[in-house]
Design a protein around this motif. Structure first.
Motif, PDB file in Angstrom:
ATOM      1  N   LEU A 178      68.218  45.760  49.881  1.00  0.00           N
ATOM      2  CA  LEU A 178      66.872  45.220  49.690  1.00  0.00           C
ATOM      3  C   LEU A 178      66.090  45.132  50.996  1.00  0.00           C
ATOM      4  CD1 LEU A 178      67.672  42.317  47.187  1.00  0.00           C
ATOM      5  CD2 LEU A 178      66.772  44.583  46.655  1.00  0.00           C
ATOM      6  N   GLY A 179      66.575  45.802  52.030  1.00  0.00           N
ATOM      7  CA  GLY A 179      65.969  45.663  53.351  1.00  0.00           C
ATOM      8  C   GLY A 179      64.478  45.923  53.389  1.00  0.00           C
ATOM      9  N   ARG A 180      64.047  47.005  52.760  1.00  0.00           N
ATOM     10  CA  ARG A 180      62.619  47.339  52.797  1.00  0.00           C
ATOM     11  C   ARG A 180      61.804  46.301  52.016  1.00  0.00           C
ATOM     12  NH1 ARG A 180      59.902  52.172  54.958  1.00  0.00           N
ATOM     13  NH2 ARG A 180      57.740  51.885  54.342  1.00  0.00           N
ATOM     14  N   HIS A 181      62.352  45.797  50.917  1.00  0.00           N
ATOM     15  CA  HIS A 181      61.657  44.764  50.148  1.00  0.00           C
ATOM     16  C   HIS A 181      61.581  43.455  50.935  1.00  0.00           C
ATOM     17  CE1 HIS A 181      61.420  47.380  46.772  1.00  0.00           C
ATOM     18  NE2 HIS A 181      62.699  47.343  46.475  1.00  0.00           N
ATOM     19  N   ILE A 182      62.660  43.129  51.631  1.00  0.00           N
ATOM     20  CA  ILE A 182      62.669  41.919  52.455  1.00  0.00           C
ATOM     21  C   ILE A 182      61.626  42.033  53.562  1.00  0.00           C
ATOM     22  CG2 ILE A 182      64.072  40.588  54.088  1.00  0.00           C
ATOM     23  CD1 ILE A 182      66.509  41.282  52.319  1.00  0.00           C
ATOM     24  N   LEU A 183      61.497  43.227  54.131  1.00  0.00           N
ATOM     25  CA  LEU A 183      60.467  43.467  55.144  1.00  0.00           C
ATOM     26  C   LEU A 183      59.077  43.274  54.540  1.00  0.00           C
ATOM     27  CD1 LEU A 183      59.516  44.476  57.937  1.00  0.00           C
ATOM     28  CD2 LEU A 183      59.689  46.810  57.030  1.00  0.00           C
ATOM     29  N   ASN A 184      58.844  43.830  53.350  1.00  0.00           N
ATOM     30  CA  ASN A 184      57.537  43.688  52.702  1.00  0.00           C
ATOM     31  C   ASN A 184      57.180  42.221  52.469  1.00  0.00           C
ATOM     32  OD1 ASN A 184      56.878  46.431  52.519  1.00  0.00           O
ATOM     33  ND2 ASN A 184      57.988  46.684  50.597  1.00  0.00           N
ATOM     34  N   LEU A 185      58.162  41.429  52.075  1.00  0.00           N
ATOM     35  CA  LEU A 185      57.902  40.015  51.803  1.00  0.00           C
ATOM     36  C   LEU A 185      57.650  39.227  53.087  1.00  0.00           C
ATOM     37  CD1 LEU A 185      60.542  39.577  48.980  1.00  0.00           C
ATOM     38  CD2 LEU A 185      58.066  39.357  48.711  1.00  0.00           C
ATOM     39  N   SER A 186      58.124  39.755  54.215  1.00  0.00           N
ATOM     40  CA  SER A 186      57.833  39.084  55.489  1.00  0.00           C
ATOM     41  C   SER A 186      56.343  39.141  55.801  1.00  0.00           C
ATOM     42  CB  SER A 186      58.637  39.728  56.624  1.00  0.00           C
ATOM     43  OG  SER A 186      58.111  41.002  56.983  1.00  0.00           O
ATOM     44  N   PHE A 187      55.652  40.149  55.271  1.00  0.00           N
ATOM     45  CA  PHE A 187      54.211  40.268  55.508  1.00  0.00           C
ATOM     46  C   PHE A 187      53.429  39.133  54.845  1.00  0.00           C
ATOM     47  CE2 PHE A 187      55.266  45.042  55.551  1.00  0.00           C
ATOM     48  CZ  PHE A 187      55.528  45.019  56.909  1.00  0.00           C
ATOM     49  N   TYR A 188      54.059  38.454  53.884  1.00  0.00           N
ATOM     50  CA  TYR A 188      53.416  37.319  53.219  1.00  0.00           C
ATOM     51  C   TYR A 188      53.732  35.990  53.904  1.00  0.00           C
ATOM     52  CZ  TYR A 188      52.138  40.319  49.275  1.00  0.00           C
ATOM     53  OH  TYR A 188      51.587  41.307  48.484  1.00  0.00           O
ATOM     54  N   GLY A 189      54.538  36.038  54.949  1.00  0.00           N
ATOM     55  CA  GLY A 189      54.840  34.824  55.697  1.00  0.00           C
ATOM     56  C   GLY A 189      56.018  34.035  55.174  1.00  0.00           C
ATOM     57  N   PHE A 190      56.846  34.637  54.301  1.00  0.00           N
ATOM     58  CA  PHE A 190      58.010  33.923  53.774  1.00  0.00           C
ATOM     59  C   PHE A 190      59.098  33.767  54.834  1.00  0.00           C
ATOM     60  CE2 PHE A 190      56.771  35.705  49.419  1.00  0.00           C
ATOM     61  CZ  PHE A 190      56.038  34.577  49.120  1.00  0.00           C
ATOM     62  N   TRP A 191      59.173  34.739  55.723  1.00  0.00           N
ATOM     63  CA  TRP A 191      60.181  34.731  56.783  1.00  0.00           C
ATOM     64  C   TRP A 191      59.815  35.756  57.849  1.00  0.00           C
ATOM     65  CZ3 TRP A 191      62.624  35.344  51.673  1.00  0.00           C
ATOM     66  CH2 TRP A 191      62.484  36.635  51.163  1.00  0.00           C
ATOM     67  N   ARG A 192      60.532  35.680  58.962  1.00  0.00           N
ATOM     68  CA  ARG A 192      60.434  36.698  60.012  1.00  0.00           C
ATOM     69  C   ARG A 192      61.746  37.475  60.013  1.00  0.00           C
ATOM     70  NH1 ARG A 192      59.079  32.046  62.505  1.00  0.00           N
ATOM     71  NH2 ARG A 192      60.970  32.083  63.790  1.00  0.00           N
ATOM     72  N   VAL A 193      61.661  38.767  60.221  1.00  0.00           N
ATOM     73  CA  VAL A 193      62.867  39.585  60.227  1.00  0.00           C
ATOM     74  C   VAL A 193      62.894  40.472  61.467  1.00  0.00           C
ATOM     75  CG1 VAL A 193      63.182  39.648  57.723  1.00  0.00           C
ATOM     76  CG2 VAL A 193      61.725  41.359  58.823  1.00  0.00           C
ATOM     77  N   THR A 194      64.100  40.810  61.885  1.00  0.00           N
ATOM     78  CA  THR A 194      64.280  41.811  62.928  1.00  0.00           C
ATOM     79  C   THR A 194      65.152  42.917  62.360  1.00  0.00           C
ATOM     80  OG1 THR A 194      66.249  40.727  63.840  1.00  0.00           O
ATOM     81  CG2 THR A 194      64.107  40.111  64.774  1.00  0.00           C
ATOM     82  N   ARG A 195      64.986  44.105  62.898  1.00  0.00           N
ATOM     83  CA  ARG A 195      65.715  45.271  62.400  1.00  0.00           C
ATOM     84  C   ARG A 195      67.023  45.454  63.152  1.00  0.00           C
ATOM     85  NH1 ARG A 195      63.172  51.389  61.823  1.00  0.00           N
ATOM     86  NH2 ARG A 195      64.859  52.259  60.551  1.00  0.00           N
ATOM     87  N   ASP A 196      68.031  45.883  62.440  1.00  0.00           N
ATOM     88  CA  ASP A 196      69.319  46.194  63.046  1.00  0.00           C
ATOM     89  C   ASP A 196      69.219  47.584  63.666  1.00  0.00           C
ATOM     90  OD1 ASP A 196      71.898  46.685  63.772  1.00  0.00           O
ATOM     91  OD2 ASP A 196      72.797  46.162  61.839  1.00  0.00           O
ATOM     92  N   GLU A 197      68.906  47.632  64.945  1.00  0.00           N
ATOM     93  CA  GLU A 197      68.700  48.911  65.626  1.00  0.00           C
ATOM     94  C   GLU A 197      69.994  49.703  65.756  1.00  0.00           C
ATOM     95  OE1 GLU A 197      65.889  50.081  66.118  1.00  0.00           O
ATOM     96  OE2 GLU A 197      64.585  48.330  65.952  1.00  0.00           O
ATOM     97  N   GLU A 198      71.134  49.011  65.803  1.00  0.00           N
ATOM     98  CA  GLU A 198      72.413  49.708  65.937  1.00  0.00           C
ATOM     99  C   GLU A 198      72.727  50.544  64.701  1.00  0.00           C
ATOM    100  OE1 GLU A 198      75.514  47.019  66.883  1.00  0.00           O
ATOM    101  OE2 GLU A 198      74.647  46.404  68.807  1.00  0.00           O
ATOM    102  N   ALA A 199      72.137  50.148  63.567  1.00  0.00           N
ATOM    103  CA  ALA A 199      72.392  50.887  62.327  1.00  0.00           C
ATOM    104  C   ALA A 199      71.484  52.100  62.186  1.00  0.00           C
ATOM    105  CB  ALA A 199      72.195  49.964  61.123  1.00  0.00           C
ATOM    106  N   THR A 200      70.526  52.251  63.104  1.00  0.00           N
ATOM    107  CA  THR A 200      69.541  53.327  62.989  1.00  0.00           C
ATOM    108  C   THR A 200      70.193  54.701  62.908  1.00  0.00           C
ATOM    109  OG1 THR A 200      67.911  52.024  64.219  1.00  0.00           O
ATOM    110  CG2 THR A 200      67.535  54.399  64.068  1.00  0.00           C
ATOM    111  N   GLY A 201      71.238  54.924  63.706  1.00  0.00           N
ATOM    112  CA  GLY A 201      71.865  56.239  63.749  1.00  0.00           C
ATOM    113  C   GLY A 201      72.669  56.599  62.523  1.00  0.00           C
ATOM    114  N   ILE A 202      72.980  55.606  61.679  1.00  0.00           N
ATOM    115  CA  ILE A 202      73.799  55.894  60.500  1.00  0.00           C
ATOM    116  C   ILE A 202      73.035  55.676  59.199  1.00  0.00           C
ATOM    117  CG2 ILE A 202      75.949  55.341  61.668  1.00  0.00           C
ATOM    118  CD1 ILE A 202      75.901  52.613  60.326  1.00  0.00           C
TER     119      ILE A 202
END
Length: 292
Positions: A178-202
């Motif tokens: 649900l990562g992309r959905h969780i990101l979308n909901l952060s735009f409404y101010g429900f929470w702040r999220v950071t991306r797992d950059e280490e997972a980018t390569g996989i």
């Protein structure tokens, strides 16, 4: 006794989504928006220009990113269409372009709080969540987002949650899907999220978003319980219910027996209890004109 925080809504609170969507819509109105021939999305050049106007923006070094690469703008595109603020109209050359509707004029006259809840209601009821998820789990319609809200409702506001540190494998898998959905909901101010950059390569897709940390806001914790139960997405989202063959959908009404989400939940209850589940058809409240 739990005290629900007072919600202050302006163009900047509880997030800048009202301001940013206003700038997005204004750009569409002031410029001819010819859509790409295949996906019928905004072209790369105007996306790059709009992105620079946003408070929440993507760091883009060049104008060669497609719409999926701009999560906020991709969300706005679907909010604009699903909310019937803009429509696709075929031009003389056969290409489609976005044009404002009379409904957009009505939206412009709303107060900031009304605009915020219109954008939230449109997401919850009218947007097809599969369309706003271009990640590896492309078929993920977000129907289990209620489990995320249930988890958040039990957390402390402003406390950083490190997803990978959790011992709950089911929860980590849920956050991955649900990562992309969780990101979308952060735009409404429900929470702040950071991306797992280490997972980018996989990642399975360059559009994927793996959550590294999630920090709930006071608003997010206060509303999470409501969104997990009384406004549980599978009951309220019209496109997902139509996708199961339902006609004449009334948001918030009981799910019919053929609904996939309902069938899965019944199976889970049977496995957990060893008994055939009895569905209480009055669990969900009847639809009201103002779901939020």
């Amino acid at each position: 006794m739990t005290i629900t925080p007072q919600l202050r809504v302006s163009e900047a609170e509880p997030s800048p989504i009202v301001r940013d969507f206003g700038l997005y819509a204004e750009f569409l109105c002031n410029n001819r928006m010819t859509l790409t021939p295949k996906s019928q999305y905004l072209a790369k050049k105007p996306l790059y220009q709009i992105n620079q106007l946003m408070t929440t923006y993507v760091t883009a070094d060049n104008p060669n990113y497609d719409q999926h690469s701009y999560p906020l703008l991709h969300l706005f595109y679907h909010l604009a269409l699903a909310g019937r603020l803009f429509r696709k109209a075929q031009s003389k050359g056969g290409r489609f372009e976005l044009q404002p509707t009379e409904r957009y004029s009505i939206y412009q006259n709303l107060k900031p709080a009304e605009k915020y809840f219109f954008l939230l209601e449109t997401l919850w009821i009218d947007v097809d969540w599969k369309d706003i998820n271009p990640a590896w789990s492309r078929d993920e319609a977000g129907l289990n987002i209620g489990q995320v809200f249930k988890f958040v409702s039990q957390q402390q506001p402003d406390r950083v949650i490190t997803v990978n540190a959790s011992k709950n494998e089911l929860l980590k898998n849920l956050f991955d899907r649900l990562g992309r959905h969780i990101l979308n909901l952060s735009f409404y101010g429900f929470w702040r999220v950071t991306r797992d950059e280490e997972a980018t390569g996989i990642l399975y897709s360059k559009y994927d978003f793996r959550v590294a940390t999630l920090t709930p806001s006071k608003l997010g914790v206060a509303l999470a319980g409501i969104l997990a139960t009384a406004r549980n997405l599978p009951y309220w989202n019209v496109p997902s219910r139509r996708g199961d063959g339902e006609t004449g959908v009334i948001p918030g009404s009981p799910l019919p027996s053929q609904n996939t989400y309902r069938q899965v939940q019944e199976m889970i209850r049977e496995i957990q209890t060893g008994k055939k589940a009895r569905i209480n058809k009055k669990v969900q409240p009847e639809y009201k004109e103002e779901p939020f």
